[in-house]
Design an enzyme around this catalytic site. Structure first.
Site, PDB file in Angstrom:
ATOM      1  N   SER A 154      41.176 -11.080  24.656  1.00 32.64           N
ATOM      2  CA  SER A 154      40.505 -11.574  25.864  1.00 32.64           C
ATOM      3  C   SER A 154      41.537 -12.032  26.872  1.00 32.64           C
ATOM      4  O   SER A 154      42.669 -12.392  26.516  1.00 32.64           O
ATOM      5  CB  SER A 154      39.588 -12.742  25.504  1.00 32.64           C
ATOM      6  N   TYR A 166      39.072 -21.105  21.446  1.00 35.61           N
ATOM      7  CA  TYR A 166      38.856 -19.683  21.706  1.00 35.61           C
ATOM      8  C   TYR A 166      40.131 -19.027  22.207  1.00 35.61           C
ATOM      9  O   TYR A 166      40.547 -17.967  21.716  1.00 35.61           O
ATOM     10  CB  TYR A 166      37.740 -19.519  22.737  1.00 35.61           C
ATOM     11  N   LYS A 170      42.260 -16.001  20.412  1.00 36.87           N
ATOM     12  CA  LYS A 170      42.470 -14.734  21.106  1.00 36.87           C
ATOM     13  C   LYS A 170      43.955 -14.455  21.313  1.00 36.87           C
ATOM     14  O   LYS A 170      44.407 -13.307  21.249  1.00 36.87           O
ATOM     15  CB  LYS A 170      41.729 -14.737  22.452  1.00 36.87           C
TER      16      LYS A 170
END
Length: 270
Positions: A154, A166, A170
């Protein structure tokens, strides 16, 4: 098939081999980017397997694509379920030429709200599942004479934004792809990471923002998107298909952002 590599079938001036005849497993293939990857691969003549948490989306996908797709409901973080699906796909297709780790997500809120379980769950659904997918696929890719693994990371993996758990997961996926490319390269197995920007997916965050608060969406686009619009999932899917094709044979260990030169990953700060 020839050593796990599809025979070019299109001819013409480009000789583009595409993914025709490739045998590919994609996790998280019923919504958003995952669905677009599955649909593009199937349209290009690949044999595709995909999984998701619930049978409903898989049944709808299979009904629209027919016999070109093999599906199974499962939780990619559950012990052995993903590995068993890889084995079942290899048996059904007579091998594998590529895998795409597309399932992912985040749990928990901001740094002070997210607890250890939120961090662990976010890590497992992103990094853990990607590592297990590639590991389970290695014997099949090696037997095919090599193959391609694509890890969907991402923009949040290399440009900071909330939430930290997150972004960290990633970012680890990007490193995972680079590391595995070196380790598996002698077997002819290529591993790359793709980092989509903020994608316009029907019913998801940015699409809802565009419909429910068009002024805020316009400010977000004006501030963060030099190209004037977010990237579409179909655009990202085409990059994934290229990385699965033989035309990308020289690309391994790479991190490919597909974000139209987007700046911050969200309007929430940083």
């Amino acid at each position: 098939m020839n050593g796990g590599r599809a025979t070019p079938h299109r001819g013409g001036d480009t000789g583009w081999p595409g993914v025709h005849g490739k045998r590919v497993l994609v996790t998280g293939g019923t919504r958003g980017l995952g669905e677009q990857i599955v649909r593009l691969l199937a349209a290009e003549g690949a044999r595709v397997a995909t999984c998701a948490r619930t049978a409903r989306g898989l049944d709808a996908l299979a009904a629209s694509l027919g016999s070109s797709v093999f599906t199974r409901p499962l939780d990619v973080t559950a012990p052995e379920e993903l590995e068993e699906f890889v084995a079942a796909t290899g048996k059904r297709f007579g091998g594998l030429d590529g895998v795409v780790a597309c399932a992912g997500g985040s749990r928990g809120g901001g740094f002070e709200q997210a607890d250890a379980e939120d961090w662990a769950a976010t890590w497992e659904v992103n990094v853990g599942h990607a590592a297990r997918l590639v590991r389970a696929a290695v014997p099949y890719l090696r037997k095919a004479g090599g193959g391609s693994a694509v890890v969907i990371s991402s923009i949040s993996g290399w440009k900071p934004g909330p939430h930290a758990q997150y972004g960290v997961a990633k970012s680890a996926q990007i490193h995972l792809a680079a590391s595995l490319a070196r380790e598996l390269g002698p077997d002819g197995i290529r591993v790359n990471a793709v980092s989509p920007g903020s994608m316009l997916i029907p019913g998801r965050r940015w699409d809802r923002m565009r419909r429910e608060d068009p002024d805020a969406f316009a400010r977000f686009v004006a501030a963060e998107f030099p190209g004037g619009a977010p990237v579409a999932p179909q655009e990202v899917a085409r990059v994934v298909a290229f990385l699965l094709s033989d035309w990308s044979s020289g690309i391994s260990g790479a991190h490919l952002p597909v974000d139209r030169a987007q700046n911050a990953p969200s309007p929430d700060g940083y």
